[in-house]
Design an enzyme around this catalytic site. Structure first.
Site, short mmCIF file in Angstrom:
data_model
loop_
_atom_site.label_atom_id
_atom_site.label_comp_id
_atom_site.label_asym_id
_atom_site.label_seq_id
_atom_site.Cartn_x
_atom_site.Cartn_y
_atom_site.Cartn_z
N TYR A 198 17.91 29.41 8.10
CA TYR A 198 16.74 30.09 8.65
C TYR A 198 16.79 30.12 10.17
CZ TYR A 198 14.28 30.19 4.16
OH TYR A 198 13.91 30.45 2.86
N ARG A 241 -8.90 -0.17 16.48
CA ARG A 241 -8.91 0.76 15.35
C ARG A 241 -10.01 0.31 14.39
NH1 ARG A 241 -3.41 1.37 11.99
NH2 ARG A 241 -4.07 -0.73 11.39
N MET A 291 13.26 24.13 2.07
CA MET A 291 12.43 23.41 1.11
C MET A 291 13.27 22.61 0.12
SD MET A 291 9.52 24.80 -1.53
CE MET A 291 8.40 25.32 -0.24
N LYS A 295 0.84 -1.19 0.00
CA LYS A 295 0.00 0.00 0.00
C LYS A 295 0.88 1.25 0.00
CE LYS A 295 -0.30 -0.08 5.05
NZ LYS A 295 -1.18 -0.07 6.23
#
Length: 358
Positions: free
Chosen positions: A255, A130, A303, A35
């Protein structure tokens, strides 16, 4: 010249890990879990490479149809079943197996008129809490399924282990006991073991095992517990240095300026970032390989770029190779530094990263 980020997928390593599955559970059939685009490795190439699997498990109709359109004719199991009555017709048409986890899904089946009968599994909630029907209702709902005109053969029994990645947790023994109580003396095949159960609890193997993360070379056990078998990494995420700078002690990098050079040092800039799926929350000190030597992240992930301490690579230069995880650097170690798990790192590699299959 294209941007140098790529994920190299080693299909021989995938097949090696599958062989370890068969060695660990020699008397069980294998439902390979592919999956989420085979955990980010590419669902079709992975399925084609795992030709020895007895079945494949996916999460959605879209994933199943992708496999069928690629010519994959092995049994395919929808782990969450169908999400509406309309999908039953598609499941019937393409001979997909369904995991049934609710009375609602049983009602959809009972009202349907299908051209081809379906093979189904009843999922029992043995403690994961679940998906799955309760232990108390399992027999009644199983009998309803077995009586349906839409069902081919006897339904199977399936459950999922919640804590098997920590072998000493008592919850696994409790779940095994609940599962035994439900299936004892019943018809239908059984499946309980995920990767962690497969490697640590032979009493969970039953008729089918469902390996997922171990196929891709990541340990299914919590960080700090070594895998009992020699898994090989399937994905190696790589890039290159695109800049190298010398900085003075006290200069801040990236940053926020949250990394300050403690000494005069060389900092490399590598072309990869959270836009490629490298985790933004990876902290200073997260290991990377430069020229196959361990270096470390310094400053925030951007990024498209990361900055790397090149103290251990004084001769490093533009164009030198950088490994983010894979061969030589465990994805589990990187995930630990980033406060996450290998599953998220694999699945997070974005579409702009080229996959190369070797």
């Amino acid at each position: 010249m294209t941007r140098p980020v790529q994920a190299r997928i080693n299909l021989s390593a995938l097949q090696h890990n599958f062989t370890l599955v068969k060695q660990a559970a020699p008397n069980s059939k294998v439902m390979a879990v592919i999956k989420a685009d085979a955990y980010g490795h590419g669902i079709v190439p992975v399925a084609q490479a795992l030709e020895s699997a007895n079945a494949f498990a996916v999460a959605s109709m879209e994933e199943a149809l992708c496999l069928r359109e690629a010519g994959i004719d092995k049994p395919i199991v929808l782990l969450e079943g169908v999400f509406g009555e309309a999908e039953l017709q598609l499941a019937s048409q393409h001979q997909l197996q369904l995991v049934i986890h609710s009375e609602t899904q049983i009602s959809w089946l009972e009202k349907s008129q299908l051209k081809n009968k379906l093979s189904v599994w009843l999922k029992v909630d043995t403690g994961m809490h679940r998906l799955g029907v309760s232990v108390d209702k399992a027999q009644v709902l199983y009998d309803r399924l077995a009586a349906s005109d839409c069902i081919h053969g006897k339904p199977g029994w399936l459950s999922h282990l919640a804590c098997a990645d920590e072998p000493q947790r008592p919850e696994t023994c409790q779940q095994i006991t609940h599962f035994k109580t439900v299936v004892e003396g019943q018809e239908g095949e059984r499946s309980l073991a995920n990767s962690a159960g497969l490697l640590t609890r032979a009493d969970t193997h039953y008729d089918w095992v469902r390996p997922g993360i171990m196929l891709y070379g990541s340990s299914p056990l919590v960080y700090g517990i070594d895998s009992p078998v020699p898994l090989k990494p399937v994905m190696t995420l790589t890039t290159e240095l695109i800049a190298v700078h010398s900085h003075k002690a006290g200069e801040a990098i990236g940053y926020g300026g949250n990394f300050v050079c403690p000494d005069d040092m060389r900092i490399g800039v590598a072309a990869i970032g959270y836009g490629d799926g490298y985790p933004r929350h990876a902290s200073t000190g997260t290991p990377v390989l430069v020229n196959d030597q361990r270096c470390s992240l310094s400053g925030r992930v951007s990024m498209d770029m990361i900055t790397v301490d090149l103290t251990r690579q004084p001769e490093a230069r533009i164009g030198d190779p950088v490994v983010l995880w894979g061969d030589g650097l465990s994805v589990d170690e990187v995930a630990h530094h980033a406060g996450t798990i290998s599953y998220e790192l694999f699945c997070g590699v974005t579409a702009r990263v080229k996959r190369e299959y070797v």
